[in-house]
Write a protein that holds these residues in place. Structure first.
Motif, mmCIF file in Angstrom:
data_model
loop_
_atom_site.group_PDB
_atom_site.id
_atom_site.type_symbol
_atom_site.label_atom_id
_atom_site.label_comp_id
_atom_site.label_asym_id
_atom_site.label_seq_id
_atom_site.Cartn_x
_atom_site.Cartn_y
_atom_site.Cartn_z
ATOM 1 N N UNK A 159 15.568 -64.689 12.674
ATOM 2 C CA UNK A 159 15.166 -66.124 13.277
ATOM 3 C C UNK A 159 14.505 -67.001 12.076
ATOM 4 N N UNK A 160 13.516 -66.302 11.230
ATOM 5 C CA UNK A 160 13.024 -66.918 10.294
ATOM 6 C C UNK A 160 13.968 -67.610 9.228
ATOM 7 N N UNK A 161 14.917 -66.699 8.659
ATOM 8 C CA UNK A 161 16.164 -67.405 7.900
ATOM 9 C C UNK A 161 16.858 -68.553 8.633
ATOM 10 N N UNK A 162 17.038 -68.407 10.050
ATOM 11 C CA UNK A 162 17.656 -69.646 10.616
ATOM 12 C C UNK A 162 16.884 -70.761 10.696
ATOM 13 N N UNK A 163 15.555 -70.676 10.817
ATOM 14 C CA UNK A 163 14.651 -71.843 10.652
ATOM 15 C C UNK A 163 14.630 -72.565 9.357
ATOM 16 N N UNK A 164 14.610 -71.715 8.416
ATOM 17 C CA UNK A 164 14.294 -72.067 7.025
ATOM 18 C C UNK A 164 15.899 -72.610 6.562
ATOM 19 N N UNK A 165 16.720 -71.940 6.892
ATOM 20 C CA UNK A 165 18.103 -72.389 6.129
ATOM 21 C C UNK A 165 19.103 -73.519 7.175
ATOM 22 N N UNK A 166 19.292 -72.931 8.229
ATOM 23 C CA UNK A 166 20.329 -73.592 9.162
ATOM 24 C C UNK A 166 19.493 -74.757 9.472
ATOM 25 N N UNK A 167 18.152 -74.883 9.861
ATOM 26 C CA UNK A 167 17.711 -76.053 10.129
ATOM 27 C C UNK A 167 17.488 -76.970 9.329
ATOM 28 N N UNK A 174 17.760 -88.429 -2.147
ATOM 29 C CA UNK A 174 17.051 -87.256 -1.511
ATOM 30 C C UNK A 174 16.922 -86.133 -2.560
ATOM 31 N N UNK A 175 17.766 -85.841 -3.301
ATOM 32 C CA UNK A 175 17.884 -84.614 -4.183
ATOM 33 C C UNK A 175 16.492 -84.250 -4.742
ATOM 34 N N UNK A 176 15.989 -85.421 -5.901
ATOM 35 C CA UNK A 176 14.740 -85.090 -6.390
ATOM 36 C C UNK A 176 13.553 -84.810 -5.409
ATOM 37 N N UNK A 177 13.315 -85.557 -4.378
ATOM 38 C CA UNK A 177 12.363 -85.401 -3.390
ATOM 39 C C UNK A 177 12.530 -84.049 -2.576
ATOM 40 N N UNK A 178 13.667 -83.763 -2.061
ATOM 41 C CA UNK A 178 13.724 -82.430 -1.545
ATOM 42 C C UNK A 178 13.324 -81.296 -2.327
ATOM 43 N N UNK A 179 14.114 -81.576 -3.673
ATOM 44 C CA UNK A 179 13.831 -80.377 -4.550
ATOM 45 C C UNK A 179 12.530 -80.141 -4.834
ATOM 46 N N UNK A 180 11.670 -81.114 -5.172
ATOM 47 C CA UNK A 180 10.205 -80.890 -5.221
ATOM 48 C C UNK A 180 9.629 -80.672 -4.119
ATOM 49 N N UNK A 181 9.766 -80.900 -2.865
ATOM 50 C CA UNK A 181 9.278 -80.624 -1.491
ATOM 51 C C UNK A 181 9.488 -78.972 -1.501
ATOM 52 N N UNK A 241 7.516 -76.889 -3.996
ATOM 53 C CA UNK A 241 6.110 -77.110 -3.785
ATOM 54 C C UNK A 241 5.753 -76.203 -2.453
ATOM 55 N N UNK A 242 6.521 -76.403 -1.384
ATOM 56 C CA UNK A 242 6.665 -75.326 -0.429
ATOM 57 C C UNK A 242 6.571 -73.781 -0.520
ATOM 58 N N UNK A 243 7.447 -73.484 -1.364
ATOM 59 C CA UNK A 243 7.666 -72.062 -1.812
ATOM 60 C C UNK A 243 6.316 -71.676 -2.560
ATOM 61 N N UNK A 244 5.740 -72.398 -3.407
ATOM 62 C CA UNK A 244 4.630 -71.998 -3.973
ATOM 63 C C UNK A 244 3.451 -72.089 -3.313
ATOM 64 N N UNK A 245 3.033 -73.207 -2.483
ATOM 65 C CA UNK A 245 1.771 -73.411 -1.864
ATOM 66 C C UNK A 245 1.943 -73.246 -0.389
ATOM 67 N N UNK A 246 2.940 -73.081 0.254
ATOM 68 C CA UNK A 246 3.195 -73.051 1.682
ATOM 69 C C UNK A 246 2.419 -74.424 2.188
ATOM 70 N N UNK A 247 1.646 -74.354 3.541
ATOM 71 C CA UNK A 247 1.127 -75.448 4.062
ATOM 72 C C UNK A 247 0.284 -76.275 3.132
ATOM 73 N N UNK A 248 -0.320 -75.839 2.106
ATOM 74 C CA UNK A 248 -1.006 -76.811 1.128
ATOM 75 C C UNK A 248 -0.188 -77.884 0.672
ATOM 76 N N UNK A 249 1.191 -77.727 0.793
ATOM 77 C CA UNK A 249 2.308 -78.668 0.199
ATOM 78 C C UNK A 249 2.585 -79.820 1.072
#
Length: 330
Positions: free
Chosen positions: A187-195, A219-226, A229-237
């Motif tokens: 379920x965790x992977x589906x939320x992260x990847x499929x969604x 979108x490419x640069x924006x989503x790449x940065x997001x 940031x999310x992988x590094x900082x979680x909700x702080x991003x």
């Protein structure tokens, strides 16, 4: 001199003959990766014309045969069929005597551990659950993407070293998942990847409707940065109008979405509420701003929208993982 001993789980696997049951997007790629490691694909089964072509491209000269014949020819069998078809396939193969004692039987479902293989295990098979946490295209690029890919692995203790060795030989990194945790893991992977795919595709459509000529480039640069940031900082991003508590901006979003893309409103509201909850819990959203914001999100439910099954909704891709004619290939 004694004959060659049977496969021992504590040893690094010898060069094995490999078979694939279900030539969807996953199976041929994994077999091709095992071939690069020195193993020998000897048989594959497929259902659709697309599956047959895919097998021919990734596993040239490997014969296409029935599932029972795949098991008859291979020491290591990859069962790469949709989740809902897996239990029935395993039971059928065991009941017909296709499973051989000492045969490595590997499924790639994220949902299941090794319990789904119990009928084959009782027949003497060695069960492994090796789920690559990767999205597959059904092309040769998938083999390259396996480098560094995490695999969700579940196995009996005595097969742990064998499971590790196979994953590493495919270029992956084993991550051990308890049998009971498999559904949550998946379920965790589906939320992260499929969604994520759904959100990105929807965003590109809306940008196109807004007149943006190259939504992907925007979108490419924006989503790449997001993502970084999310992988590094979680909700702080978290950033944006919800995390800031800009209720007026969010209300304007909802109004525009109702006018131009009413089918996207429910998803926007659901994600905005979740974002607000997480931002509030982590001190990013000020409580005094949260009240107005949550009122906007609650009021957003009152407008017209679409319901599941609305005409114009596209159906499942029959060759996508989890779909296939007659419970076919993964």
């Amino acid at each position: 001199m004694n004959p060659t001993p049977p496969f021992e789980a504590q040893d690094r696997p010898a060069r094995l003959t490999v078979g694939v049951v279900g030539a969807g997007r996953v199976g041929p790629a994994l077999a091709a990766a095992l071939q690069l490691a020195g193993h020998r694909p000897v048989a594959v089964s497929g259902v659709s014309d697309t599956s047959v072509r895919r097998a021919a491209e990734l596993l040239p000269d490997v014969p296409l045969v029935a599932p029972a014949e795949v098991l008859a020819r291979a020491d290591l069998v990859l069962l790469t069929v949709p989740d809902d078809a897996l239990a029935g396939l395993v039971s059928g193969l065991a009941e017909t005597g296709a499973v051989r004692p000492g045969q490595l039987l590997v499924h790639t479902s994220g949902r299941y551990g090794t319990a789904v293989l119990d009928p084959a295990t009782r027949a003497g098979a060695l069960p492994l659950a090796l789920h690559p946490a990767m999205t597959f295209t059904g092309t040769s690029v998938d083999v390259q993407r396996l480098a560094g890919c995490s695999f969700g692995v579940t196995s009996p203790d005595e097969l742990r070293m064998a499971a590790e060795a196979l994953v590493i030989e495919m270029g992956g990194e084993p991550e051990w998942i308890a049998e009971s945790a498999r559904p949550l893991y998946h379920a965790a992977l589906a939320i992260g990847a499929n969604h994520l795919v759904t959100l990105v595709a929807q965003s590109m459509e809306l940008l196109h409707d807004a007149g943006v000529q190259a939504p992907d480039r925007m979108l490419g640069p924006l989503l790449g940065a997001a993502l970084d940031n999310a992988l590094r900082s979680g909700d702080a991003a978290l950033t944006g109008p919800v995390a800031r508590g800009d209720a007026g901006t969010v209300a304007a979003h909802v109004t525009e979405l109702r006018r131009h893309a009413p089918q996207s409103v429910a998803g926007y509201l659901a994600m905005a509420r979740t974002t607000a909850d997480r931002a509030l819990a982590h001190g990013l959203l000020k409580p005094e701003l949260a009240e107005d914001l949550l009122e906007v999100l609650a009021d957003g439910d009152d407008g017209p929208g679409t319901t599941p099954g609305t005409p114009g909704t596209s159906g499942p891709d029959p060759d996508a993982p989890g779909h296939g004619p007659g419970g076919g290939d993964r």
